[in-house]
Write a protein that holds these residues in place. Structure first.
Motif, mmCIF file in Angstrom:
data_model
loop_
_atom_site.group_PDB
_atom_site.id
_atom_site.type_symbol
_atom_site.label_atom_id
_atom_site.label_comp_id
_atom_site.label_asym_id
_atom_site.label_seq_id
_atom_site.Cartn_x
_atom_site.Cartn_y
_atom_site.Cartn_z
ATOM 1 N N PHE A 170 0.862 -1.182 0.000
ATOM 2 C CA PHE A 170 0.000 0.000 0.000
ATOM 3 C C PHE A 170 0.895 1.227 0.000
ATOM 4 O O PHE A 170 1.797 1.338 0.819
ATOM 5 N N GLN A 171 0.631 2.125 -0.936
ATOM 6 C CA GLN A 171 1.412 3.349 -0.967
ATOM 7 C C GLN A 171 0.583 4.471 -1.570
ATOM 8 O O GLN A 171 -0.103 4.301 -2.577
ATOM 9 N N LEU A 172 0.659 5.624 -0.953
ATOM 10 C CA LEU A 172 0.064 6.839 -1.488
ATOM 11 C C LEU A 172 1.141 7.912 -1.545
ATOM 12 O O LEU A 172 2.023 7.966 -0.690
ATOM 13 N N ASN A 173 1.041 8.757 -2.572
ATOM 14 C CA ASN A 173 2.000 9.828 -2.759
ATOM 15 C C ASN A 173 1.266 11.160 -2.861
ATOM 16 O O ASN A 173 1.031 11.663 -3.962
ATOM 17 N N PRO A 174 0.851 11.752 -1.746
ATOM 18 C CA PRO A 174 0.273 13.096 -1.815
ATOM 19 C C PRO A 174 1.299 14.058 -2.414
ATOM 20 O O PRO A 174 2.454 14.099 -1.982
ATOM 21 N N THR A 175 0.865 14.843 -3.398
ATOM 22 C CA THR A 175 1.779 15.712 -4.136
ATOM 23 C C THR A 175 1.157 17.083 -4.323
ATOM 24 O O THR A 175 -0.018 17.189 -4.678
ATOM 25 N N ILE A 176 1.932 18.125 -4.087
ATOM 26 C CA ILE A 176 1.492 19.487 -4.371
ATOM 27 C C ILE A 176 2.473 20.103 -5.345
ATOM 28 O O ILE A 176 3.695 19.914 -5.225
ATOM 29 N N GLY A 177 1.945 20.799 -6.339
ATOM 30 C CA GLY A 177 2.804 21.372 -7.363
ATOM 31 C C GLY A 177 2.296 22.712 -7.837
ATOM 32 O O GLY A 177 1.122 23.053 -7.665
ATOM 33 N N VAL A 178 3.182 23.473 -8.467
ATOM 34 C CA VAL A 178 2.814 24.757 -9.050
ATOM 35 C C VAL A 178 3.511 24.878 -10.391
ATOM 36 O O VAL A 178 4.668 24.469 -10.551
ATOM 37 N N GLY A 179 2.788 25.420 -11.369
ATOM 38 C CA GLY A 179 3.354 25.679 -12.684
ATOM 39 C C GLY A 179 3.070 27.106 -13.094
ATOM 40 O O GLY A 179 1.981 27.633 -12.821
ATOM 41 N N ALA A 180 4.039 27.753 -13.758
ATOM 42 C CA ALA A 180 3.880 29.145 -14.161
ATOM 43 C C ALA A 180 4.496 29.364 -15.534
ATOM 44 O O ALA A 180 5.576 28.842 -15.831
ATOM 45 N N GLU A 181 3.797 30.141 -16.362
ATOM 46 C CA GLU A 181 4.357 30.580 -17.634
ATOM 47 C C GLU A 181 5.126 31.871 -17.341
ATOM 48 O O GLU A 181 4.553 32.961 -17.310
ATOM 49 N N ILE A 182 6.425 31.724 -17.073
ATOM 50 C CA ILE A 182 7.206 32.851 -16.568
ATOM 51 C C ILE A 182 7.491 33.886 -17.657
ATOM 52 O O ILE A 182 7.800 35.045 -17.358
ATOM 53 N N MET A 183 7.419 33.471 -18.891
ATOM 54 C CA MET A 183 7.488 34.354 -20.043
ATOM 55 C C MET A 183 6.757 33.662 -21.174
ATOM 56 O O MET A 183 6.487 32.463 -21.092
ATOM 57 N N ASP A 184 6.392 34.409 -22.183
ATOM 58 C CA ASP A 184 5.627 33.804 -23.264
ATOM 59 C C ASP A 184 6.317 32.541 -23.773
ATOM 60 O O ASP A 184 7.511 32.539 -24.077
ATOM 61 N N ASN A 185 5.540 31.443 -23.783
ATOM 62 C CA ASN A 185 5.962 30.158 -24.363
ATOM 63 C C ASN A 185 6.922 29.353 -23.494
ATOM 64 O O ASN A 185 7.374 28.290 -23.928
ATOM 65 N N LEU A 186 7.244 29.817 -22.290
ATOM 66 C CA LEU A 186 8.113 29.047 -21.404
ATOM 67 C C LEU A 186 7.393 28.818 -20.071
ATOM 68 O O LEU A 186 7.113 29.773 -19.329
ATOM 69 N N ARG A 187 7.125 27.533 -19.774
ATOM 70 C CA ARG A 187 6.472 27.155 -18.534
ATOM 71 C C ARG A 187 7.440 26.343 -17.677
ATOM 72 O O ARG A 187 8.098 25.433 -18.179
ATOM 73 N N LEU A 188 7.483 26.670 -16.404
ATOM 74 C CA LEU A 188 8.302 25.933 -15.450
ATOM 75 C C LEU A 188 7.423 25.500 -14.289
ATOM 76 O O LEU A 188 6.439 26.170 -13.951
ATOM 77 N N GLY A 189 7.788 24.378 -13.654
ATOM 78 C CA GLY A 189 7.005 23.885 -12.528
ATOM 79 C C GLY A 189 7.846 23.083 -11.559
ATOM 80 O O GLY A 189 8.924 22.579 -11.899
ATOM 81 N N VAL A 190 7.349 22.972 -10.318
ATOM 82 C CA VAL A 190 8.004 22.168 -9.304
ATOM 83 C C VAL A 190 6.925 21.515 -8.463
ATOM 84 O O VAL A 190 5.851 22.092 -8.242
ATOM 85 N N ALA A 191 7.184 20.290 -7.992
ATOM 86 C CA ALA A 191 6.223 19.553 -7.171
ATOM 87 C C ALA A 191 6.964 18.822 -6.063
ATOM 88 O O ALA A 191 8.098 18.354 -6.247
ATOM 89 N N PHE A 192 6.298 18.711 -4.918
ATOM 90 C CA PHE A 192 6.832 17.974 -3.776
ATOM 91 C C PHE A 192 5.870 16.859 -3.421
ATOM 92 O O PHE A 192 4.661 17.079 -3.298
ATOM 93 N N SER A 193 6.404 15.648 -3.244
ATOM 94 C CA SER A 193 5.597 14.487 -2.867
ATOM 95 C C SER A 193 6.011 13.984 -1.496
ATOM 96 O O SER A 193 7.200 13.978 -1.156
ATOM 97 N N TRP A 194 5.034 13.527 -0.753
ATOM 98 C CA TRP A 194 5.243 12.930 0.570
ATOM 99 C C TRP A 194 4.776 11.481 0.459
ATOM 100 O O TRP A 194 3.588 11.199 0.516
#
Length: 541
Positions: A170-194
């Motif tokens: 049994f395993q669960l991976n709660p994950t929270i993440g954010v993504g942003a288009e920091i300039m036109d046509n470029l998206r970056l994101g980061v996520a943390f899982s527990w």
């Protein structure tokens, strides 16, 4: 319920597997999610539903607010044809170098749910939350007994018993993440899982490290429950839109080691005909959740909670993805990630890497003395728990390629998709096992999405229903040389009488690790195949 960890943990605990669904991890398949799986895992650059929180958080930027509930149902069929090692003098019905009856797991449905949501803060920023399990089969059940060639009534212990009899993970991976288009046509994101992890397993171990022992007298049953409630992981992702038709994406994931602990429960005299017939009156128990190991005052203070310590390294992983898509001329494109609405079709290729060579061994430790000998007695036997019960894995790095795409048959309404993947061999057959089949894999998949509008007026919500299917072919694993090396069965006494131990330390006279049989117990061949069905629904606001 008491936590119980087995003497035979050495091989069975690997069934727990590394904690999180990943790119080319040797223990998993691609991927959780209907779109993801049905495209053969080629999804890092598309990343257009809430599960992007986990797989590529850069894809959260530009999505509509949405909630998705999906589930994989997996059916894995694995069979093991064991060859008895030439130096294996166990007194059973197979001669050294001979073959045991072929055994297979009990094929059952293994459900694997995924829940995720994304909140659109504005046109350029999205935040996601996801809860999902590894893209792997969490349950396995193998026979405890097999009939003999000459008399089926006289049952024998099953040949794979030292590797695995039954396991439930049994395993669960709660994950929270954010993504942003920091300039036109470029998206970056980061996520943390527990990562939250727990596994229950059962296998067998040898009581006395001797030649010529009978399984009915010299085997015991061991049951385990081990847990680690914090396995952190971080994922970085990016998507660059080169043109209106072409995207490039990349992801990188780091995961901490699994560091589980627990207790142990063993049953001596388990593999007798009496037990097979239902009479368990002669069984002798050990349970280290009691301070006296459930054995009485003579061993008071020998046991305590959490004395077993398990560590399993987790590989770093990366993807590089290329996606071509043909936009619909009339569809709004700016900042929006909604391919079923904005595209005519898309096609994607992902290249994957997993640093599986970081998994050199499954580390299992019990209390011991300075001479490398165990100090926790096993009831009904002269043996103890081994202070070092490590099992080599020696995986190889795995490289993979995934290709897949969608065709929007009815724009904004109905999409068909398909895909395929190939991953290189990550298994050193010397250490092959039935818990996870790490050989080269090839998969084919297909699926569909039906979208319905909900509400009236200019602003409409949408409800999507998804269906996916994947079949995975595994390369046959073979370690057929009766004189070959492999995984050795765990034993309750340090060294075989044919050897002289060298104190202090953990090695016997031959240079072999203490508390292991002289002979390997994983020789032979392993075959496997996997079918996965995914059903799901997504509501977009």
């Amino acid at each position: 319920m008491k936590k119980k960890l087995s003497l035979g943990l050495a091989t069975a605990l690997a069934f727990m597997g590394p904690s999180i669904a990943r790119a080319s991890n040797v223990l998993e398949f691609p991927d959780n999610g209907s779109e993801q799986m049905a495209r053969g895992g080629a999804w890092a650059a598309r990343a257009s539903d809430p599960l992007a929180t986990y797989f590529n958080p850069a894809g959260l930027a530009g999505q509509r607010t949405a909630l998705t509930l999906q589930a994989n149902v997996s059916f894995q069929h694995t069979c093991f044809s064991r060859i008895k090692a030439a130096n294996d003098k166990t007194n059973d019905y197979v001669a050294p170098g001979g073959s045991y009856p072929r055994v297979c797991n009990d094929i059952g449905a293994s459900p694997n749910p995924q829940l995720a949501g994304v909140y659109r803060i504005n046109d350029r920023v999205g935040v996601g939350l996801a809860i999902l399990a590894p893209s792997a089969v969490g349950d396995g059940k193998w026979p405890t007994w097999v009939g003999t060639p000459d008399e089926a009534k006289n049952a024998q212990a099953a040949p794979q018993r030292y590797l695995l009899i039954e396991g439930h993970a049994f395993q669960l991976n709660p994950t929270i993440g954010v993504g942003a288009e920091i300039m036109d046509n470029l998206r970056l994101g980061v996520a943390f899982s527990w990562g939250i992890f727990k596994a229950k397993l059962n296998n067998a171990a040898v009581v006395n490290n001797i030649d010529g022992g009978r399984p009915r007298d010299n085997d015991l049953s061991a049951t385990a429950i081990a847990s680690d409630y914090f396995v952190p992981s971080v994922t970085f992702g990016g998507i660059y839109t080169v043109s209106d038709q072409f995207d490039i994406a990349g992801t990188f994931k780091w995961t901490d080691s699994i560091k589980a602990s627990g207790n142990l429960y063993t049953q001596a005299n388990y593999f007798t005909q009496k037990v097979h017939d239902g009479d368990k009156s002669g069984i002798k128990d050990t349970d280290t959740s009691y301070s006296d190991c459930n054995q009485g005052p003579a061993v008071a203070g020998k046991c305590e909670e959490g004395q077993a310590k398990i560590k399993l390294s987790q590989p770093m992983e990366a993807k590089l993805a290329f996606r071509y898509h043909m936009p619909r001329a009339s569809a709004l494109q700016a900042h929006l990630r909604d391919p079923i609405h904005t595209d005519v079709f898309d096609a994607e290729v992902d290249f994957t890497w997993a640093n599986n060579s970081a998994i050199d061994a499954l580390q299992i430790r019990f209390p011991g003395d300075a001479a490398g000998n165990g100090i926790i007695p096993v009831n009904g036997t002269p043996g103890t728990l081994p202070p070092v019960a490590d099992v080599p894995r020696d995986y190889k790095d795995v490289f993979g390629v995934r290709a897949g795409g969608d065709f929007n048959v009815v724009p904004g309404r109905f999409a068909l998709r398909g895909g395929m993947f190939f991953e290189s061999n990550g298994q050193n057959v010397k250490y092959q096992n039935i818990d996870f089949v790490g050989s080269a894999r090839f998969g084919l998949s297909t699926g569909a999405t039906l979208r319905l509008d909900v509400g009236r007026g200019e602003k409409k919500d949408s409800l999507e229903f998804m269906l996916g299917f994947m079949h995975v072919f595994y390369q046959k694993q073979q370690n057929d040389d009766p004189n070959g090396e492999g995984i050795h069965a765990p034993a309750g006494t340090p060294c075989n009488p044919t050897e002289n131990p060298i104190p202090p330390g953990g090695m016997c006279g031959s240079g072999k690790q203490k508390y292991q049989t002289n002979w390997p117990i994983n020789l032979g061949s392993i075959t496997s195949a996997l079918n996965v069905i995914n059903v799901g629904a997504t509501y977009r606001f």
